[in-house]
Design a protein around this motif. Structure first.
Motif, PDB file in Angstrom:
ATOM      1  N   LEU A  17       0.904  -1.080   0.516  1.00 59.84           N
ATOM      2  CA  LEU A  17      -0.027   0.236  -0.366  1.00 59.84           C
ATOM      3  C   LEU A  17       0.848   1.335  -0.004  1.00 59.84           C
ATOM      4  O   LEU A  17       0.288   2.969  -0.024  1.00 59.84           O
ATOM      5  CB  LEU A  17      -1.081   0.347   1.232  1.00 59.84           C
ATOM      6  CG  LEU A  17      -2.206  -1.347   0.871  1.00 59.84           C
ATOM      7  CD1 LEU A  17      -3.181  -1.065   2.307  1.00 59.84           C
ATOM      8  CD2 LEU A  17      -3.736  -0.681   0.361  1.00 59.84           C
ATOM      9  N   SER A  18       2.185   1.027   0.048  1.00 61.82           N
ATOM     10  CA  SER A  18       2.835   2.250  -0.370  1.00 61.82           C
ATOM     11  C   SER A  18       2.114   3.455  -1.259  1.00 61.82           C
ATOM     12  O   SER A  18       2.357   2.585  -2.495  1.00 61.82           O
ATOM     13  CB  SER A  18       4.156   2.081  -0.633  1.00 61.82           C
ATOM     14  OG  SER A  18       4.765   0.938   0.290  1.00 61.82           O
ATOM     15  N   PRO A  19       2.555   4.463  -1.827  1.00 58.74           N
ATOM     16  CA  PRO A  19       1.604   5.100  -2.497  1.00 58.74           C
ATOM     17  C   PRO A  19       2.283   5.107  -3.534  1.00 58.74           C
ATOM     18  O   PRO A  19       3.044   5.802  -3.623  1.00 58.74           O
ATOM     19  CB  PRO A  19       1.389   6.840  -1.746  1.00 58.74           C
ATOM     20  CG  PRO A  19       0.892   6.270  -0.620  1.00 58.74           C
ATOM     21  CD  PRO A  19       2.474   5.096  -0.249  1.00 58.74           C
ATOM     22  N   GLN A  24      -1.898   3.504  -7.366  1.00 53.63           N
ATOM     23  CA  GLN A  24      -1.766   5.213  -6.294  1.00 53.63           C
ATOM     24  C   GLN A  24      -3.265   5.557  -6.673  1.00 53.63           C
ATOM     25  O   GLN A  24      -4.614   5.163  -7.922  1.00 53.63           O
ATOM     26  CB  GLN A  24      -1.168   5.834  -7.264  1.00 53.63           C
ATOM     27  CG  GLN A  24      -1.127   7.356  -6.377  1.00 53.63           C
ATOM     28  CD  GLN A  24      -0.408   8.535  -6.853  1.00 53.63           C
ATOM     29  OE1 GLN A  24       0.550   8.186  -7.488  1.00 53.63           O
ATOM     30  NE2 GLN A  24      -0.539  10.131  -6.574  1.00 53.63           N
ATOM     31  N   THR A  39       3.447  10.116  -5.912  1.00 51.43           N
ATOM     32  CA  THR A  39       2.158  10.380  -5.001  1.00 51.43           C
ATOM     33  C   THR A  39       1.839  11.725  -4.410  1.00 51.43           C
ATOM     34  O   THR A  39       2.203  12.752  -4.364  1.00 51.43           O
ATOM     35  CB  THR A  39       2.727   9.974  -3.323  1.00 51.43           C
ATOM     36  OG1 THR A  39       1.850   9.643  -3.108  1.00 51.43           O
ATOM     37  CG2 THR A  39       3.413  10.771  -2.919  1.00 51.43           C
ATOM     38  N   SER A  43      -3.651  11.006  -1.827  1.00 47.16           N
ATOM     39  CA  SER A  43      -3.293   9.803  -2.010  1.00 47.16           C
ATOM     40  C   SER A  43      -2.217   9.025  -0.726  1.00 47.16           C
ATOM     41  O   SER A  43      -3.015   8.225  -0.784  1.00 47.16           O
ATOM     42  CB  SER A  43      -2.224   9.380  -2.966  1.00 47.16           C
ATOM     43  OG  SER A  43      -1.296   9.786  -2.946  1.00 47.16           O
ATOM     44  N   ILE A  44      -1.826   9.250   0.238  1.00 50.05           N
ATOM     45  CA  ILE A  44      -1.237   9.350   1.545  1.00 50.05           C
ATOM     46  C   ILE A  44      -2.349   9.349   2.538  1.00 50.05           C
ATOM     47  O   ILE A  44      -2.083   8.063   3.345  1.00 50.05           O
ATOM     48  CB  ILE A  44      -0.328  10.054   1.986  1.00 50.05           C
ATOM     49  CG1 ILE A  44       0.891  10.267   1.305  1.00 50.05           C
ATOM     50  CG2 ILE A  44       0.086   9.957   3.208  1.00 50.05           C
ATOM     51  CD1 ILE A  44       1.895  11.494   0.853  1.00 50.05           C
ATOM     52  N   HIS A  47      -4.299   6.099   1.609  1.00 51.93           N
ATOM     53  CA  HIS A  47      -3.739   4.704   1.493  1.00 51.93           C
ATOM     54  C   HIS A  47      -3.558   4.913   3.122  1.00 51.93           C
ATOM     55  O   HIS A  47      -3.949   3.426   3.676  1.00 51.93           O
ATOM     56  CB  HIS A  47      -2.019   4.959   0.782  1.00 51.93           C
ATOM     57  CG  HIS A  47      -2.263   4.497  -0.813  1.00 51.93           C
ATOM     58  ND1 HIS A  47      -1.908   3.747  -0.920  1.00 51.93           N
ATOM     59  CD2 HIS A  47      -2.635   5.417  -1.491  1.00 51.93           C
ATOM     60  CE1 HIS A  47      -2.643   3.110  -2.464  1.00 51.93           C
ATOM     61  NE2 HIS A  47      -2.296   4.732  -2.886  1.00 51.93           N
ATOM     62  N   SER A  48      -3.042   6.045   3.849  1.00 54.84           N
ATOM     63  CA  SER A  48      -3.377   5.374   5.236  1.00 54.84           C
ATOM     64  C   SER A  48      -4.867   4.761   5.911  1.00 54.84           C
ATOM     65  O   SER A  48      -4.227   4.008   6.799  1.00 54.84           O
ATOM     66  CB  SER A  48      -3.150   6.408   6.329  1.00 54.84           C
ATOM     67  OG  SER A  48      -1.586   7.075   5.881  1.00 54.84           O
ATOM     68  N   ILE A  50      -6.751   2.696   4.421  1.00 52.77           N
ATOM     69  CA  ILE A  50      -6.804   1.094   3.772  1.00 52.77           C
ATOM     70  C   ILE A  50      -5.712   0.591   4.352  1.00 52.77           C
ATOM     71  O   ILE A  50      -6.218  -0.631   4.885  1.00 52.77           O
ATOM     72  CB  ILE A  50      -6.535   1.492   2.533  1.00 52.77           C
ATOM     73  CG1 ILE A  50      -7.663   2.275   1.660  1.00 52.77           C
ATOM     74  CG2 ILE A  50      -6.695   0.311   1.629  1.00 52.77           C
ATOM     75  CD1 ILE A  50      -7.454   2.811  -0.062  1.00 52.77           C
ATOM     76  N   TYR A  51      -4.748   1.513   4.660  1.00 53.36           N
ATOM     77  CA  TYR A  51      -3.824   0.900   5.573  1.00 53.36           C
ATOM     78  C   TYR A  51      -4.451   0.559   7.525  1.00 53.36           C
ATOM     79  O   TYR A  51      -4.322  -1.084   7.813  1.00 53.36           O
ATOM     80  CB  TYR A  51      -2.155   0.967   5.904  1.00 53.36           C
ATOM     81  CG  TYR A  51      -1.353   1.086   6.462  1.00 53.36           C
ATOM     82  CD1 TYR A  51      -0.631  -0.199   6.007  1.00 53.36           C
ATOM     83  CD2 TYR A  51      -0.866   0.927   7.635  1.00 53.36           C
ATOM     84  CE1 TYR A  51       0.381  -1.657   6.946  1.00 53.36           C
ATOM     85  CE2 TYR A  51      -0.342   0.575   8.802  1.00 53.36           C
ATOM     86  CZ  TYR A  51       0.192  -0.615   8.518  1.00 53.36           C
ATOM     87  OH  TYR A  51       1.099  -1.579   9.095  1.00 53.36           O
TER      88      TYR A  51
END
Length: 70
Positions: A17-19, A24, A39, A43-44, A47-48, A50-51
């Motif tokens: 899951l690293s953008p 992305q 990125t 998107s950060i 993704h955070s 979702i993580y």
């Protein structure tokens, strides 16, 4: 015994899951972009979230355990 489940799950999710690495959400020009290695702040945040949701699901709700030791 050591419980390596949360460590392994966290590492795998961090890499996946690293953008910008694999995917992305949202992309710069499209909703989803693949492998662009760029990125943005939005998107950060996405993704955070979702993580956090996936790590909570796997570690707390499902309770994935990988034990080692004697």
């Amino acid at each position: 015994m050591s419980d390596w489940g949360p460590v392994v799950i966290g590492l795998v999710l961090f890499v996946l899951l690293s953008p910008g690495l694999l995917v992305q959400l949202p992309g710069r020009h499209h909703l989803v972009e693949f492998g662009n290695l760029k990125t943005s702040a939005v998107s950060i945040v996405v993704h955070s979230i979702i993580y956090f949701a996936l790590i909570t699901l796997f570690v707390i709700v499902i309770g994935v355990h990988i034990t080692t030791g004697d």
